[in-house]
Write an enzyme that holds these catalytic residues in place. Structure first.
Site, PDB file in Angstrom:
ATOM      1  CB  ILE A  86      -0.961   0.006   1.209  1.00 37.91           C
ATOM      2  CG1 ILE A  86      -2.013   1.098   1.060  1.00 37.91           C
ATOM      3  CG2 ILE A  86      -0.195   0.131   2.531  1.00 37.91           C
ATOM      4  CD1 ILE A  86      -3.165   0.978   2.050  1.00 37.91           C
ATOM      5  CB  ALA A 193       7.020   4.344  -3.700  1.00 34.18           C
ATOM      6  N   GLY A 195       6.425   0.575  -8.071  1.00 32.50           N
ATOM      7  CA  GLY A 195       5.595  -0.624  -8.140  1.00 32.50           C
ATOM      8  C   GLY A 195       5.184  -0.827  -9.583  1.00 32.50           C
ATOM      9  CB  CYS A 224       6.260   0.274   0.915  1.00 31.77           C
ATOM     10  SG  CYS A 224       6.090   1.628  -0.264  1.00 31.77           S
TER      11      CYS A 224
END
Length: 269
Positions: A86, A193, A195, A224
């Site tokens: 998340i 971040a 992803g 995370c």
């Protein structure tokens, strides 16, 4: 949503600005646009494309997100098909979705490393020293050695409940444990971040770089899934306001350079 006029090298990587500031793009709308561009790239109708934008405030959860990492107050979370856990997106954060066709079999780690490298170079140009942390994707500012960090709440690090109590939850324990205050505690803190998802050999999702956001939004989740580190921003690290508009051209230049320098190869099998 119609595709805005792209710019950049039309024979190679192109950049598309979807919306910033008052024109920030809702997450679901941008996700749909990613899928459209992904299909066009798979069909070789367009070159490699990087969508750049800001989102209104939203929590998104990758496939590995645990229930005890989500907001305690029931704030809605968008579950997505990327890797990772998340995170939060919102104003003051530059989000990039590079949609690139990679040779098969795809080397996912190499793709992530290229994104990290472009962001590392961007931060260095701005004067922020960042690095990778083994086992943790993204771009990090390292804290002080553990023995030199200030005690939390007057406790010796040996009794830090985040490390000694499996039931400890920083979301319930106030600002001294909040991820947004990791810099004050001189701990490791994540600046960007990453992803990603790769489908049919074409990448989706990508990176978020904290320029000048309100990082307290991260305090309502376990960012995370990492409980022993926090988050930071370029503005916090430099002690001045660093808006998305200042960072945008740097990210474009460094991402273009990195992708040109490191031609992706098929994963060794």
């Amino acid at each position: 949503m119609g595709l805005p006029q792209p710019h950049g090298d039309q024979s190679g990587l192109r950049f598309v600005h979807l919306g910033f500031g008052p024109d920030a793009v809702e997450y679901q709308e941008a996700w749909q646009e990613q899928r459209r561009v992904h299909s066009a790239r798979f069909a070789d109708e367009i070159p490699d494309t990087c969508l750049l934008l800001e989102h209104p405030a939203v929590y998104t959860a990758g496939r590995r997100t645990a229930d005890n990492e989500r907001p305690l107050d029931g704030t809605p979370v968008v579950d997505v098909d990327r890797g990772g856990k998340i995170t939060w997106h919102g104003p003051g954060q530059l989000v990039g979705y590079p949609i690139l066709k990679l040779p098969r079999p795809v080397d996912v780690i190499a793709h992530v490393r290229r994104l990290e490298e472009a962001l590392l170079r961007t931060c260095a140009e701005l004067g922020v020293e960042t690095t990778r942390v083994e086992g943790r994707s993204g771009v990090w500012v390292l804290g002080d050695p553990v023995e030199q960090r200030p005690a939390i709440g007057g406790l010796n690090l040996d009794f830090d409940p985040r490390l000694t109590d499996e039931e400890f939850d920083a979301r319930l324990n106030g600002p001294e444990y909040a991820p947004s205050n990791a810099g004050q505690r001189r701990e490791d803190r994540k600046l960007a971040a990453i992803g990603v998802r790769i489908a049919k050999g074409v990448t989706m999702h990508g990176f978020s770089l904290n320029c000048n956001p309100d990082n307290t939004s991260f305090d309502r989740i376990v960012p995370c899934g990492i409980r022993d580190a926090g988050v930071t921003s370029l503005s916090h690290e430099l002690g001045r306001d660093v808006p998305v508009a200042e960072v945008l051209p740097l990210v474009e230049r460094h991402l273009t350079d990195v992708l040109a320098e490191s031609v992706p190869l098929p994963r060794a099998v």
